[in-house]
Design a protein around this motif. Structure first.
Motif, short mmCIF file in Angstrom:
data_model
loop_
_atom_site.label_atom_id
_atom_site.label_comp_id
_atom_site.label_asym_id
_atom_site.label_seq_id
_atom_site.Cartn_x
_atom_site.Cartn_y
_atom_site.Cartn_z
N ILE A 156 0.84 -1.21 0.00
CA ILE A 156 0.00 0.00 0.00
C ILE A 156 0.87 1.25 0.00
CG2 ILE A 156 -1.70 1.31 1.34
CD1 ILE A 156 -2.63 -1.52 2.40
N THR A 157 1.85 1.30 0.89
CA THR A 157 2.64 2.53 1.02
C THR A 157 3.56 2.77 -0.18
OG1 THR A 157 4.36 1.43 2.35
CG2 THR A 157 2.53 2.48 3.54
N TYR A 158 3.96 1.72 -0.87
CA TYR A 158 4.74 1.91 -2.10
C TYR A 158 3.91 2.67 -3.13
CZ TYR A 158 7.19 1.04 -6.45
OH TYR A 158 7.82 1.22 -7.66
N LEU A 159 2.65 2.28 -3.26
CA LEU A 159 1.76 3.00 -4.19
C LEU A 159 1.57 4.45 -3.74
CD1 LEU A 159 -0.96 0.23 -4.71
CD2 LEU A 159 0.86 0.89 -6.31
N MET A 160 1.44 4.65 -2.44
CA MET A 160 1.31 6.01 -1.91
C MET A 160 2.54 6.83 -2.25
SD MET A 160 -0.37 5.27 1.83
CE MET A 160 -0.84 6.98 2.17
N LEU A 161 3.70 6.23 -2.09
CA LEU A 161 4.96 6.92 -2.39
C LEU A 161 5.01 7.34 -3.85
CD1 LEU A 161 7.79 7.91 -1.64
CD2 LEU A 161 8.60 5.56 -2.05
N GLN A 162 4.64 6.44 -4.74
CA GLN A 162 4.66 6.76 -6.17
C GLN A 162 3.70 7.90 -6.49
OE1 GLN A 162 7.15 5.46 -7.95
NE2 GLN A 162 7.57 4.52 -5.97
N LYS A 163 2.51 7.88 -5.90
CA LYS A 163 1.53 8.95 -6.12
C LYS A 163 2.03 10.27 -5.54
CE LYS A 163 -1.65 6.42 -8.09
NZ LYS A 163 -2.01 6.59 -9.50
N ALA A 164 2.64 10.21 -4.37
CA ALA A 164 3.16 11.43 -3.73
C ALA A 164 4.28 12.05 -4.56
CB ALA A 164 3.64 11.12 -2.31
N ILE A 165 5.19 11.23 -5.03
CA ILE A 165 6.29 11.74 -5.86
C ILE A 165 5.75 12.38 -7.13
CG2 ILE A 165 8.24 11.03 -7.31
CD1 ILE A 165 8.91 8.95 -5.09
N GLY A 223 9.47 21.21 4.26
CA GLY A 223 8.32 20.50 4.81
C GLY A 223 8.46 19.02 4.52
N VAL A 224 7.64 18.22 5.19
CA VAL A 224 7.75 16.77 5.06
C VAL A 224 6.36 16.16 4.88
CG1 VAL A 224 8.48 14.62 6.20
CG2 VAL A 224 9.83 16.71 6.50
N VAL A 225 6.30 15.15 4.03
CA VAL A 225 5.09 14.36 3.84
C VAL A 225 5.30 13.02 4.54
CG1 VAL A 225 3.66 13.16 2.13
CG2 VAL A 225 4.55 15.46 1.64
N ALA A 255 -2.23 10.32 -0.35
CA ALA A 255 -0.91 10.77 -0.80
C ALA A 255 -0.99 12.17 -1.39
CB ALA A 255 -0.34 9.78 -1.82
N ARG A 256 -1.95 12.40 -2.26
CA ARG A 256 -2.08 13.71 -2.90
C ARG A 256 -2.41 14.80 -1.89
NH1 ARG A 256 -4.83 13.85 -8.67
NH2 ARG A 256 -4.94 15.96 -7.92
N ARG A 257 -3.34 14.52 -0.99
CA ARG A 257 -3.74 15.53 0.00
C ARG A 257 -2.58 15.90 0.92
NH1 ARG A 257 -9.41 12.80 1.64
NH2 ARG A 257 -10.52 13.22 -0.30
N ALA A 258 -1.78 14.92 1.29
CA ALA A 258 -0.63 15.21 2.17
C ALA A 258 0.37 16.11 1.45
CB ALA A 258 0.02 13.91 2.62
N VAL A 259 0.63 15.82 0.19
CA VAL A 259 1.56 16.65 -0.59
C VAL A 259 0.99 18.05 -0.78
CG1 VAL A 259 2.64 16.94 -2.87
CG2 VAL A 259 2.63 14.69 -1.76
N GLU A 260 -0.29 18.14 -1.11
CA GLU A 260 -0.91 19.45 -1.31
C GLU A 260 -0.91 20.28 -0.04
OE1 GLU A 260 -4.79 19.06 -3.10
OE2 GLU A 260 -3.94 18.07 -4.87
N ALA A 261 -1.16 19.64 1.09
CA ALA A 261 -1.17 20.36 2.37
C ALA A 261 0.21 20.96 2.65
CB ALA A 261 -1.59 19.44 3.50
#
Length: 150
Positions: free
Chosen positions: A15-24, A61-63, A120-126
């Motif tokens: 799950i978190t690998y997919l989150m990482l790819q979306k965040a990047i 900042g950090v995600v 992932a997207r919301r964390a990056v946007e925030a």
């Protein structure tokens, strides 16, 4: 260009690998420079890595990315709530934003997979918004009219 770090849990890495790819991908879309990706064993260790990144001058900042899946006990509630609390404390301590991209507590594996992109997207946007708004606040000064930081 704002510079961010990403901390990602290796636990539930499917799950978190997919989150990482979306965040990047989303960070690059927003024009953010990713200076560090810090992998940690589990969500509980995320605050330690976040603190280390927030200390750095090359991180604005950090995600934080993780997935806390519901089990047979309330362990997921403990891990998620304590991690979120500490991340808030670190934001205040270092004066830099931390995006909370941690799915759970109480999520099933299927629910977590359905939420990968949104979290992932919301964390990056925030983080991006708070970096920009913090810089905007530094540049503005009250002169009798309400100052809006947007």
């Amino acid at each position: 260009m704002a510079r961010i770090g990403i901390v990602v849990s290796e636990f539930n890495y499917d799950i978190t690998y997919l989150m990482l790819q979306k965040a990047i991908s989303h960070a690059r879309f927003l024009g953010l420079e990713i200076t560090y990706v810090f992998k940690v064993p589990g969500t509980y260790e995320i605050p330690f890595a976040v603190a280390n990144l927030l200390k750095r001058n090359d991180v604005d900042g950090v995600v934080a990315l993780g997935a806390v899946i519901k089990g047979a006990t309330k362990h997921d509630e403990l891990v998620a709530s304590q991690t979120a609390r500490k991340l808030m404390d670190l934001m205040i301590q270092y004066g830099k934003p931390v995006g909370l991209g941690i799915i759970g507590p109480g999520a099933t594996r299927m629910q977590a997979l359905e939420r990968v992109e949104d979290y992932a997207r919301r964390a990056v946007e925030a983080v991006a918004k708070m970096i920009n708004r913090s810089k905007s606040l530094e540049e503005k000064k009250f002169a009798g009219e309400t100052v809006f930081i947007e």
